[in-house]
Scaffold this motif. Structure first.
Motif, PDB file in Angstrom:
ATOM      1  N   THR A  82       2.950  -6.245  -2.737  1.00 10.68           N
ATOM      2  CA  THR A  82       3.475  -7.324  -3.591  1.00 10.68           C
ATOM      3  C   THR A  82       4.968  -7.147  -3.826  1.00 10.68           C
ATOM      4  OG1 THR A  82       3.003  -6.209  -5.714  1.00 10.68           O
ATOM      5  CG2 THR A  82       1.261  -7.597  -4.773  1.00 10.68           C
ATOM      6  N   ALA A  83       5.430  -5.893  -3.949  1.00  4.84           N
ATOM      7  CA  ALA A  83       6.857  -5.632  -4.146  1.00  4.84           C
ATOM      8  C   ALA A  83       7.671  -6.035  -2.924  1.00  4.84           C
ATOM      9  CB  ALA A  83       7.082  -4.152  -4.458  1.00  4.84           C
ATOM     10  N   HIS A  84       6.996  -6.142  -1.765  1.00  2.17           N
ATOM     11  CA  HIS A  84       7.658  -6.583  -0.540  1.00  2.17           C
ATOM     12  C   HIS A  84       7.422  -8.072  -0.275  1.00  2.17           C
ATOM     13  CE1 HIS A  84       8.099  -2.278  -0.006  1.00  2.17           C
ATOM     14  NE2 HIS A  84       8.915  -2.496   0.998  1.00  2.17           N
ATOM     15  N   GLY A  85       6.946  -8.768  -1.299  1.00  6.00           N
ATOM     16  CA  GLY A  85       6.876 -10.219  -1.214  1.00  6.00           C
ATOM     17  C   GLY A  85       5.591 -10.797  -0.662  1.00  6.00           C
ATOM     18  N   TYR A  86       4.516 -10.002  -0.655  1.00 10.63           N
ATOM     19  CA  TYR A  86       3.246 -10.492  -0.121  1.00 10.63           C
ATOM     20  C   TYR A  86       2.227 -10.701  -1.240  1.00 10.63           C
ATOM     21  CZ  TYR A  86       5.052  -9.214   4.435  1.00 10.63           C
ATOM     22  OH  TYR A  86       5.838  -9.129   5.568  1.00 10.63           O
ATOM     23  N   ASN A  87       1.491 -11.787  -1.174  1.00 11.56           N
ATOM     24  CA  ASN A  87       0.281 -11.901  -1.973  1.00 11.56           C
ATOM     25  C   ASN A  87      -0.769 -10.995  -1.340  1.00 11.56           C
ATOM     26  OD1 ASN A  87       1.032 -14.002  -3.930  1.00 11.56           O
ATOM     27  ND2 ASN A  87       1.167 -15.334  -2.140  1.00 11.56           N
ATOM     28  N   VAL A  88      -1.640 -10.440  -2.159  1.00 13.98           N
ATOM     29  CA  VAL A  88      -2.643  -9.494  -1.655  1.00 13.98           C
ATOM     30  C   VAL A  88      -4.010  -9.853  -2.207  1.00 13.98           C
ATOM     31  CG1 VAL A  88      -3.357  -7.069  -1.528  1.00 13.98           C
ATOM     32  CG2 VAL A  88      -0.914  -7.649  -1.525  1.00 13.98           C
ATOM     33  N   VAL A  89      -5.015  -9.794  -1.334  1.00 11.70           N
ATOM     34  CA  VAL A  89      -6.399 -10.020  -1.728  1.00 11.70           C
ATOM     35  C   VAL A  89      -7.212  -8.788  -1.359  1.00 11.70           C
ATOM     36  CG1 VAL A  89      -8.470 -11.419  -1.364  1.00 11.70           C
ATOM     37  CG2 VAL A  89      -6.219 -12.523  -1.442  1.00 11.70           C
ATOM     38  N   THR A  90      -7.891  -8.192  -2.343  1.00 11.90           N
ATOM     39  CA  THR A  90      -8.808  -7.093  -2.075  1.00 11.90           C
ATOM     40  C   THR A  90     -10.219  -7.557  -2.427  1.00 11.90           C
ATOM     41  OG1 THR A  90      -8.630  -6.102  -4.286  1.00 11.90           O
ATOM     42  CG2 THR A  90      -7.002  -5.424  -2.647  1.00 11.90           C
ATOM     43  N   PHE A  91     -11.217  -6.828  -1.958  1.00  6.88           N
ATOM     44  CA  PHE A  91     -12.601  -7.204  -2.269  1.00  6.88           C
ATOM     45  C   PHE A  91     -13.523  -6.017  -2.063  1.00  6.88           C
ATOM     46  CE2 PHE A  91     -12.150  -7.882   2.261  1.00  6.88           C
ATOM     47  CZ  PHE A  91     -13.384  -7.582   2.819  1.00  6.88           C
ATOM     48  N   ASP A  92     -14.684  -6.105  -2.663  1.00  3.09           N
ATOM     49  CA  ASP A  92     -15.765  -5.146  -2.443  1.00  3.09           C
ATOM     50  C   ASP A  92     -16.877  -5.831  -1.675  1.00  3.09           C
ATOM     51  OD1 ASP A  92     -14.838  -2.775  -3.806  1.00  3.09           O
ATOM     52  OD2 ASP A  92     -15.220  -3.789  -5.704  1.00  3.09           O
ATOM     53  N   TYR A  93     -17.416  -5.144  -0.679  1.00  2.00           N
ATOM     54  CA  TYR A  93     -18.588  -5.661   0.014  1.00  2.00           C
ATOM     55  C   TYR A  93     -19.787  -5.669  -0.937  1.00  2.00           C
ATOM     56  CZ  TYR A  93     -15.795  -4.062   4.052  1.00  2.00           C
ATOM     57  OH  TYR A  93     -14.794  -3.818   4.950  1.00  2.00           O
ATOM     58  N   ASP A  94     -20.767  -6.491  -0.613  1.00  2.00           N
ATOM     59  CA  ASP A  94     -21.983  -6.531  -1.411  1.00  2.00           C
ATOM     60  C   ASP A  94     -22.599  -5.135  -1.513  1.00  2.00           C
ATOM     61  OD1 ASP A  94     -24.222  -7.876  -2.752  1.00  2.00           O
ATOM     62  OD2 ASP A  94     -25.351  -7.281  -0.973  1.00  2.00           O
ATOM     63  N   GLY A  95     -22.953  -4.740  -2.725  1.00  2.00           N
ATOM     64  CA  GLY A  95     -23.575  -3.444  -2.942  1.00  2.00           C
ATOM     65  C   GLY A  95     -22.596  -2.316  -3.205  1.00  2.00           C
ATOM     66  N   VAL A  96     -21.293  -2.649  -3.282  1.00  3.41           N
ATOM     67  CA  VAL A  96     -20.268  -1.629  -3.490  1.00  3.41           C
ATOM     68  C   VAL A  96     -19.347  -2.068  -4.632  1.00  3.41           C
ATOM     69  CG1 VAL A  96     -18.332  -0.375  -2.462  1.00  3.41           C
ATOM     70  CG2 VAL A  96     -20.308  -0.976  -1.046  1.00  3.41           C
ATOM     71  N   GLY A  97     -18.913  -1.126  -5.448  1.00  3.21           N
ATOM     72  CA  GLY A  97     -17.892  -1.388  -6.464  1.00  3.21           C
ATOM     73  C   GLY A  97     -18.245  -2.529  -7.397  1.00  3.21           C
ATOM     74  N   LEU A  98     -17.291  -3.464  -7.547  1.00  3.88           N
ATOM     75  CA  LEU A  98     -17.482  -4.602  -8.449  1.00  3.88           C
ATOM     76  C   LEU A  98     -18.500  -5.608  -7.927  1.00  3.88           C
ATOM     77  CD1 LEU A  98     -13.761  -5.287  -9.472  1.00  3.88           C
ATOM     78  CD2 LEU A  98     -15.505  -4.084 -10.799  1.00  3.88           C
ATOM     79  N   SER A  99     -18.884  -5.484  -6.668  1.00  2.00           N
ATOM     80  CA  SER A  99     -19.846  -6.431  -6.089  1.00  2.00           C
ATOM     81  C   SER A  99     -21.292  -5.957  -6.225  1.00  2.00           C
ATOM     82  CB  SER A  99     -19.510  -6.687  -4.611  1.00  2.00           C
ATOM     83  OG  SER A  99     -18.266  -7.330  -4.490  1.00  2.00           O
ATOM     84  N   VAL A 100     -21.535  -5.071  -7.169  1.00  2.00           N
ATOM     85  CA  VAL A 100     -22.899  -4.673  -7.528  1.00  2.00           C
ATOM     86  C   VAL A 100     -23.257  -5.401  -8.822  1.00  2.00           C
ATOM     87  CG1 VAL A 100     -24.454  -2.771  -8.097  1.00  2.00           C
ATOM     88  CG2 VAL A 100     -22.564  -2.398  -6.490  1.00  2.00           C
ATOM     89  N   ALA A 140     -16.207   1.709   4.381  1.00  4.36           N
ATOM     90  CA  ALA A 140     -17.543   1.723   3.784  1.00  4.36           C
ATOM     91  C   ALA A 140     -17.584   2.708   2.622  1.00  4.36           C
ATOM     92  CB  ALA A 140     -18.590   2.109   4.833  1.00  4.36           C
ATOM     93  N   GLY A 141     -18.063   2.246   1.486  1.00  7.99           N
ATOM     94  CA  GLY A 141     -18.199   3.126   0.337  1.00  7.99           C
ATOM     95  C   GLY A 141     -16.915   3.421  -0.401  1.00  7.99           C
ATOM     96  N   VAL A 142     -15.835   2.713  -0.069  1.00  6.57           N
ATOM     97  CA  VAL A 142     -14.556   2.892  -0.760  1.00  6.57           C
ATOM     98  C   VAL A 142     -14.283   1.635  -1.574  1.00  6.57           C
ATOM     99  CG1 VAL A 142     -12.092   3.337  -0.521  1.00  6.57           C
ATOM    100  CG2 VAL A 142     -13.708   4.383   1.089  1.00  6.57           C
ATOM    101  N   ALA A 143     -14.280   1.770  -2.890  1.00 10.15           N
ATOM    102  CA  ALA A 143     -14.116   0.618  -3.774  1.00 10.15           C
ATOM    103  C   ALA A 143     -12.702   0.054  -3.673  1.00 10.15           C
ATOM    104  CB  ALA A 143     -14.413   1.016  -5.217  1.00 10.15           C
ATOM    105  N   GLN A 144     -12.578  -1.249  -3.890  1.00 10.67           N
ATOM    106  CA  GLN A 144     -11.301  -1.924  -3.695  1.00 10.67           C
ATOM    107  C   GLN A 144     -10.185  -1.382  -4.586  1.00 10.67           C
ATOM    108  OE1 GLN A 144     -11.059  -6.116  -5.079  1.00 10.67           O
ATOM    109  NE2 GLN A 144     -13.150  -5.863  -5.823  1.00 10.67           N
ATOM    110  N   TYR A 145     -10.524  -0.893  -5.783  1.00  7.64           N
ATOM    111  CA  TYR A 145      -9.463  -0.451  -6.689  1.00  7.64           C
ATOM    112  C   TYR A 145      -8.701   0.749  -6.133  1.00  7.64           C
ATOM    113  CZ  TYR A 145     -12.104   3.634  -8.335  1.00  7.64           C
ATOM    114  OH  TYR A 145     -12.763   4.845  -8.410  1.00  7.64           O
ATOM    115  N   LEU A 146      -9.298   1.483  -5.204  1.00  4.28           N
ATOM    116  CA  LEU A 146      -8.624   2.634  -4.622  1.00  4.28           C
ATOM    117  C   LEU A 146      -7.444   2.231  -3.736  1.00  4.28           C
ATOM    118  CD1 LEU A 146     -11.749   4.826  -3.837  1.00  4.28           C
ATOM    119  CD2 LEU A 146     -10.038   5.216  -5.619  1.00  4.28           C
ATOM    120  N   TYR A 147      -7.357   0.949  -3.414  1.00  2.06           N
ATOM    121  CA  TYR A 147      -6.234   0.448  -2.610  1.00  2.06           C
ATOM    122  C   TYR A 147      -5.145  -0.173  -3.480  1.00  2.06           C
ATOM    123  CZ  TYR A 147      -9.572   1.059   1.191  1.00  2.06           C
ATOM    124  OH  TYR A 147     -10.485   1.604   2.073  1.00  2.06           O
ATOM    125  N   ASP A 148      -5.239  -0.016  -4.791  1.00  2.98           N
ATOM    126  CA  ASP A 148      -4.293  -0.683  -5.691  1.00  2.98           C
ATOM    127  C   ASP A 148      -2.848  -0.263  -5.450  1.00  2.98           C
ATOM    128  OD1 ASP A 148      -6.414  -1.998  -6.804  1.00  2.98           O
ATOM    129  OD2 ASP A 148      -6.208  -1.143  -8.813  1.00  2.98           O
TER     130      ASP A 148
END
Length: 287
Positions: free
Chosen positions: A56-74, A41-49
Protein backbone atom coordinates in the motif's frame (compact mmCIF):
# COMPACT_ATOMS: atom_id res chain seq x y z
CA UNK A 1 -4.55 2.88 7.22
CA UNK A 2 -8.07 1.90 6.21
CA UNK A 3 -8.66 -1.87 6.28
CA UNK A 4 -12.07 -3.18 5.35
CA UNK A 5 -13.38 -6.70 5.91
CA UNK A 6 -15.75 -8.35 3.45
CA UNK A 7 -17.54 -11.70 3.55
CA UNK A 8 -17.60 -13.17 0.04
CA UNK A 9 -20.15 -15.76 -1.03
CA UNK A 10 -18.79 -18.59 -3.17
CA UNK A 11 -20.51 -20.59 -5.90
CA UNK A 12 -20.47 -23.59 -3.55
CA UNK A 13 -22.63 -21.73 -1.04
CA UNK A 14 -20.12 -21.12 1.73
CA UNK A 15 -18.53 -17.75 2.51
CA UNK A 16 -14.91 -16.71 2.92
CA UNK A 17 -13.50 -13.61 4.58
CA UNK A 18 -11.38 -11.11 2.70
CA UNK A 19 -9.66 -7.92 3.83
CA UNK A 20 -9.00 -4.86 1.68
CA UNK A 21 -6.04 -2.55 2.32
CA UNK A 22 -6.35 0.86 0.64
CA UNK A 23 -3.41 2.27 -1.30
CA UNK A 24 -1.52 5.15 0.29
CA UNK A 25 -1.69 7.53 -2.66
CA UNK A 26 0.15 10.57 -1.25
CA UNK A 27 0.80 12.80 -4.28
CA UNK A 28 -0.47 10.43 -6.97
CA UNK A 29 -4.13 10.56 -8.10
CA UNK A 30 -4.64 6.85 -8.81
CA UNK A 31 -3.44 3.54 -7.38
CA UNK A 32 -0.80 1.61 -9.30
CA UNK A 33 -3.00 -1.47 -9.33
CA UNK A 34 -4.40 -4.10 -7.02
CA UNK A 35 -2.44 -7.02 -5.56
CA UNK A 36 -4.21 -10.18 -4.41
CA UNK A 37 -2.22 -12.16 -1.84
CA UNK A 38 -3.14 -15.84 -1.99
CA UNK A 39 -1.82 -17.59 1.14
CA UNK A 40 -0.03 -20.86 1.62
CA UNK A 41 -2.03 -23.76 3.04
CA UNK A 42 -2.64 -23.28 6.74
CA UNK A 43 -1.22 -19.74 6.80
CA UNK A 44 -3.80 -17.19 7.91
CA UNK A 45 -4.13 -13.98 5.91
CA UNK A 46 -3.14 -11.71 8.79
CA UNK A 47 0.40 -13.10 8.65
CA UNK A 48 0.84 -11.24 5.35
CA UNK A 49 -0.09 -7.86 6.86
CA UNK A 50 3.46 -6.48 6.89
CA UNK A 51 3.84 -7.21 3.20
CA UNK A 52 0.38 -5.79 2.48
CA UNK A 53 1.25 -2.53 4.25
CA UNK A 54 4.45 -2.29 2.20
CA UNK A 55 2.46 -2.73 -1.01
CA UNK A 56 0.00 0.00 0.00
CA UNK A 57 2.91 2.36 0.73
CA UNK A 58 3.99 1.76 -2.88
CA UNK A 59 0.60 2.79 -4.18
CA UNK A 60 -1.19 -0.55 -4.52
CA UNK A 61 -4.57 -1.60 -3.21
CA UNK A 62 -4.26 -5.02 -1.58
CA UNK A 63 -6.74 -7.85 -1.09
CA UNK A 64 -6.01 -10.75 1.27
CA UNK A 65 -8.25 -13.70 2.10
CA UNK A 66 -8.52 -16.97 3.98
CA UNK A 67 -9.53 -20.16 2.24
CA UNK A 68 -12.58 -21.96 3.58
CA UNK A 69 -11.72 -23.73 6.83
CA UNK A 70 -8.76 -21.48 7.63
CA UNK A 71 -8.38 -18.31 9.72
CA UNK A 72 -11.30 -15.89 9.49
CA UNK A 73 -13.09 -18.18 7.03
CA UNK A 74 -13.99 -20.67 9.75
CA UNK A 75 -17.60 -19.88 10.59
CA UNK A 76 -17.98 -22.99 12.76
CA UNK A 77 -15.64 -25.84 13.67
CA UNK A 78 -13.29 -26.79 10.85
CA UNK A 79 -14.58 -30.38 10.91
CA UNK A 80 -17.70 -29.13 9.14
CA UNK A 81 -15.78 -27.74 6.17
CA UNK A 82 -16.37 -29.72 2.97
CA UNK A 83 -13.53 -28.02 1.09
CA UNK A 84 -10.38 -29.43 -0.43
CA UNK A 85 -7.61 -27.69 -2.39
CA UNK A 86 -9.38 -28.08 -5.73
CA UNK A 87 -12.52 -26.47 -4.29
CA UNK A 88 -10.40 -23.62 -2.93
CA UNK A 89 -9.30 -23.08 -6.53
CA UNK A 90 -12.77 -23.63 -8.04
CA UNK A 91 -14.83 -21.66 -5.51
CA UNK A 92 -12.82 -19.46 -3.15
CA UNK A 93 -10.32 -17.96 -5.61
CA UNK A 94 -12.96 -17.06 -8.24
CA UNK A 95 -15.05 -15.39 -5.54
CA UNK A 96 -12.07 -13.21 -4.64
CA UNK A 97 -11.38 -12.38 -8.29
CA UNK A 98 -15.03 -11.50 -8.93
CA UNK A 99 -14.96 -9.15 -5.95
CA UNK A 100 -11.73 -7.52 -7.13
CA UNK A 101 -13.16 -7.05 -10.62
CA UNK A 102 -16.23 -5.35 -9.15
CA UNK A 103 -14.28 -3.28 -6.61
CA UNK A 104 -11.35 -2.24 -8.83
CA UNK A 105 -12.65 -2.62 -12.42
CA UNK A 106 -9.98 -0.52 -14.15
CA UNK A 107 -6.91 -1.53 -12.15
CA UNK A 108 -4.25 -4.03 -13.20
CA UNK A 109 -4.53 -7.19 -11.12
CA UNK A 110 -1.44 -8.96 -9.77
CA UNK A 111 -1.87 -12.35 -8.11
CA UNK A 112 0.85 -13.02 -5.53
CA UNK A 113 0.58 -16.68 -4.59
CA UNK A 114 2.59 -18.20 -1.77
CA UNK A 115 3.13 -21.96 -2.08
CA UNK A 116 -0.41 -23.41 -2.54
CA UNK A 117 -1.48 -19.86 -3.41
CA UNK A 118 0.60 -20.22 -6.56
CA UNK A 119 -0.41 -23.81 -7.26
CA UNK A 120 -4.07 -22.83 -7.50
CA UNK A 121 -3.32 -20.76 -10.63
CA UNK A 122 -3.18 -24.04 -12.54
CA UNK A 123 -6.32 -25.39 -10.88
CA UNK A 124 -8.72 -22.52 -11.56
CA UNK A 125 -11.10 -22.83 -14.48
CA UNK A 126 -9.75 -19.51 -15.77
CA UNK A 127 -7.08 -16.95 -14.89
CA UNK A 128 -8.34 -14.42 -17.45
CA UNK A 129 -9.12 -11.91 -14.69
CA UNK A 130 -5.46 -11.91 -13.59
CA UNK A 131 -3.10 -9.64 -15.53
CA UNK A 132 0.07 -11.15 -14.10
CA UNK A 133 1.09 -13.56 -11.38
CA UNK A 134 3.99 -13.87 -8.99
CA UNK A 135 4.48 -17.24 -7.33
CA UNK A 136 6.58 -17.27 -4.16
CA UNK A 137 8.22 -20.39 -2.66
CA UNK A 138 5.90 -22.42 -4.86
CA UNK A 139 6.46 -25.96 -6.09
CA UNK A 140 5.03 -29.45 -5.92
CA UNK A 141 4.61 -31.21 -2.61
CA UNK A 142 5.98 -34.59 -3.71
CA UNK A 143 7.59 -35.51 -0.41
CA UNK A 144 10.73 -37.32 -1.58
CA UNK A 145 11.70 -34.26 -3.63
CA UNK A 146 11.25 -31.93 -0.62
CA UNK A 147 14.28 -30.17 0.78
CA UNK A 148 16.13 -32.35 3.30
CA UNK A 149 14.89 -30.69 6.52
CA UNK A 150 11.25 -31.19 5.50
CA UNK A 151 11.60 -34.61 3.89
CA UNK A 152 11.80 -36.45 7.22
CA UNK A 153 8.86 -34.52 8.67
CA UNK A 154 6.78 -34.97 5.51
CA UNK A 155 7.33 -38.74 5.54
CA UNK A 156 6.00 -38.95 9.11
CA UNK A 157 3.16 -36.53 8.35
CA UNK A 158 1.80 -38.32 5.29
CA UNK A 159 2.40 -41.95 6.29
CA UNK A 160 1.54 -41.79 9.99
CA UNK A 161 0.19 -38.55 11.45
CA UNK A 162 -2.50 -37.68 8.89
CA UNK A 163 -3.86 -41.25 8.44
CA UNK A 164 -3.97 -41.70 12.23
CA UNK A 165 -5.77 -38.48 13.09
CA UNK A 166 -7.84 -37.13 10.22
CA UNK A 167 -10.20 -40.08 9.55
CA UNK A 168 -10.91 -40.40 13.28
CA UNK A 169 -11.39 -36.72 14.14
CA UNK A 170 -12.83 -35.53 10.83
CA UNK A 171 -10.20 -32.78 10.53
CA UNK A 172 -6.46 -32.26 11.02
CA UNK A 173 -5.78 -31.09 14.61
CA UNK A 174 -2.83 -28.89 13.75
CA UNK A 175 -3.38 -26.44 16.60
CA UNK A 176 -3.36 -29.21 19.17
CA UNK A 177 -0.22 -30.95 17.92
CA UNK A 178 1.60 -27.75 16.92
CA UNK A 179 1.88 -28.71 13.24
CA UNK A 180 0.47 -26.02 10.90
CA UNK A 181 -3.08 -25.23 12.08
CA UNK A 182 -6.42 -27.03 12.16
CA UNK A 183 -7.26 -27.96 8.58
CA UNK A 184 -10.29 -29.45 6.79
CA UNK A 185 -10.31 -33.20 6.27
CA UNK A 186 -10.72 -32.86 2.51
CA UNK A 187 -7.70 -30.59 2.22
CA UNK A 188 -5.38 -32.87 4.17
CA UNK A 189 -6.46 -36.14 2.58
CA UNK A 190 -6.22 -34.68 -0.93
CA UNK A 191 -2.89 -33.03 -0.16
CA UNK A 192 -1.59 -36.35 1.20
CA UNK A 193 -2.64 -38.17 -1.97
CA UNK A 194 -0.89 -35.57 -4.12
CA UNK A 195 2.30 -35.56 -2.06
CA UNK A 196 2.61 -39.33 -2.45
CA UNK A 197 2.55 -38.99 -6.26
CA UNK A 198 5.63 -38.34 -8.39
CA UNK A 199 3.75 -35.75 -10.44
CA UNK A 200 1.90 -34.34 -7.45
CA UNK A 201 -1.65 -33.09 -8.19
CA UNK A 202 -1.46 -33.69 -11.93
CA UNK A 203 -0.30 -37.27 -11.47
CA UNK A 204 -3.12 -37.89 -9.02
CA UNK A 205 -5.97 -36.08 -10.77
CA UNK A 206 -5.15 -36.88 -14.39
CA UNK A 207 -5.18 -35.26 -17.81
CA UNK A 208 -7.93 -32.70 -17.12
CA UNK A 209 -5.72 -30.97 -14.57
CA UNK A 210 -2.65 -31.16 -16.80
CA UNK A 211 -4.72 -29.43 -19.50
CA UNK A 212 -5.89 -26.78 -17.05
CA UNK A 213 -2.30 -25.90 -16.11
CA UNK A 214 -1.38 -25.83 -19.80
CA UNK A 215 -4.24 -23.46 -20.59
CA UNK A 216 -2.95 -20.73 -18.26
CA UNK A 217 -1.76 -17.79 -20.41
CA UNK A 218 -1.17 -15.28 -17.60
CA UNK A 219 2.50 -14.21 -17.39
CA UNK A 220 4.10 -15.77 -14.30
CA UNK A 221 7.22 -14.82 -12.39
CA UNK A 222 8.44 -17.49 -9.98
CA UNK A 223 10.41 -16.35 -6.93
CA UNK A 224 12.25 -19.17 -5.17
CA UNK A 225 14.54 -19.04 -2.16
CA UNK A 226 17.81 -20.94 -2.23
CA UNK A 227 17.44 -22.01 1.41
CA UNK A 228 13.75 -22.94 1.27
CA UNK A 229 13.53 -25.76 3.79
CA UNK A 230 10.39 -27.19 2.17
CA UNK A 231 10.58 -26.55 -1.57
CA UNK A 232 13.69 -27.87 -3.25
CA UNK A 233 14.70 -26.58 -6.67
CA UNK A 234 13.27 -29.80 -8.12
CA UNK A 235 9.89 -29.17 -6.48
CA UNK A 236 9.81 -25.65 -7.93
CA UNK A 237 10.90 -26.82 -11.39
CA UNK A 238 8.36 -29.63 -11.50
CA UNK A 239 5.40 -27.37 -10.78
CA UNK A 240 6.29 -24.54 -13.15
CA UNK A 241 7.00 -26.84 -16.09
CA UNK A 242 3.26 -27.64 -16.16
CA UNK A 243 2.48 -24.00 -17.09
CA UNK A 244 3.50 -24.66 -20.69
CA UNK A 245 1.30 -21.87 -22.11
CA UNK A 246 2.34 -19.09 -19.72
CA UNK A 247 5.24 -16.68 -20.30
CA UNK A 248 7.61 -17.61 -17.47
CA UNK A 249 10.34 -15.76 -15.61
CA UNK A 250 12.33 -17.52 -12.89
CA UNK A 251 14.16 -15.82 -10.04
CA UNK A 252 16.09 -17.47 -7.20
CA UNK A 253 16.96 -15.31 -4.20
CA UNK A 254 19.76 -16.20 -1.80
CA UNK A 255 19.69 -14.81 1.75
CA UNK A 256 23.04 -13.04 1.35
CA UNK A 257 21.69 -11.03 -1.60
CA UNK A 258 19.20 -9.34 0.73
CA UNK A 259 21.41 -9.18 3.83
CA UNK A 260 19.68 -12.04 5.61
CA UNK A 261 21.04 -15.20 7.19
CA UNK A 262 17.90 -17.12 6.30
CA UNK A 263 14.67 -16.81 4.33
CA UNK A 264 13.22 -20.32 4.25
CA UNK A 265 9.67 -21.17 3.20
CA UNK A 266 7.50 -19.30 5.70
CA UNK A 267 8.29 -15.79 6.86
CA UNK A 268 9.42 -13.88 3.74
CA UNK A 269 6.28 -11.76 4.24
CA UNK A 270 7.48 -10.42 7.62
CA UNK A 271 8.73 -6.84 7.93
CA UNK A 272 12.34 -7.86 8.48
CA UNK A 273 12.48 -8.87 4.80
CA UNK A 274 11.62 -5.38 3.55
CA UNK A 275 14.99 -5.05 1.83
CA UNK A 276 14.17 -8.18 -0.14
CA UNK A 277 10.79 -6.73 -1.13
CA UNK A 278 12.51 -3.53 -2.31
CA UNK A 279 15.10 -5.40 -4.36
CA UNK A 280 12.99 -8.23 -5.77
CA UNK A 281 9.32 -7.19 -5.82
CA UNK A 282 9.61 -3.50 -6.70
CA UNK A 283 11.06 -4.11 -10.21
CA UNK A 284 8.49 -6.85 -10.90
CA UNK A 285 5.54 -4.71 -9.88
CA UNK A 286 6.82 -1.71 -11.86
CA UNK A 287 7.46 -3.72 -15.04
Amino acid sequence: MLIRTEKLKTAAGHSIVSRIFSAQLKDQPLANGVCIIAPAAGVAQYLYDDFAYWLTAHGYNVVTFDYDGVGLSVDRHVQYSKSDILSWASNDCPAVLAFVEQEFPTQERTWIGHSVGGQVLGMMASTDKIDRAITVACGTGTWWYNAAPTKRVAWFLWYFLVPATVPVLGYFPGDRIKVMCDMPKGVMMQWRRWCLNKEYAIGSEGQWLRDRFANVKTPITSIAFSDDDMMSKKNVDLLHRYFVGAPMTRITVTPSEVNQKRIGHIGWHRKRYEEMWDKVFTPLLAA
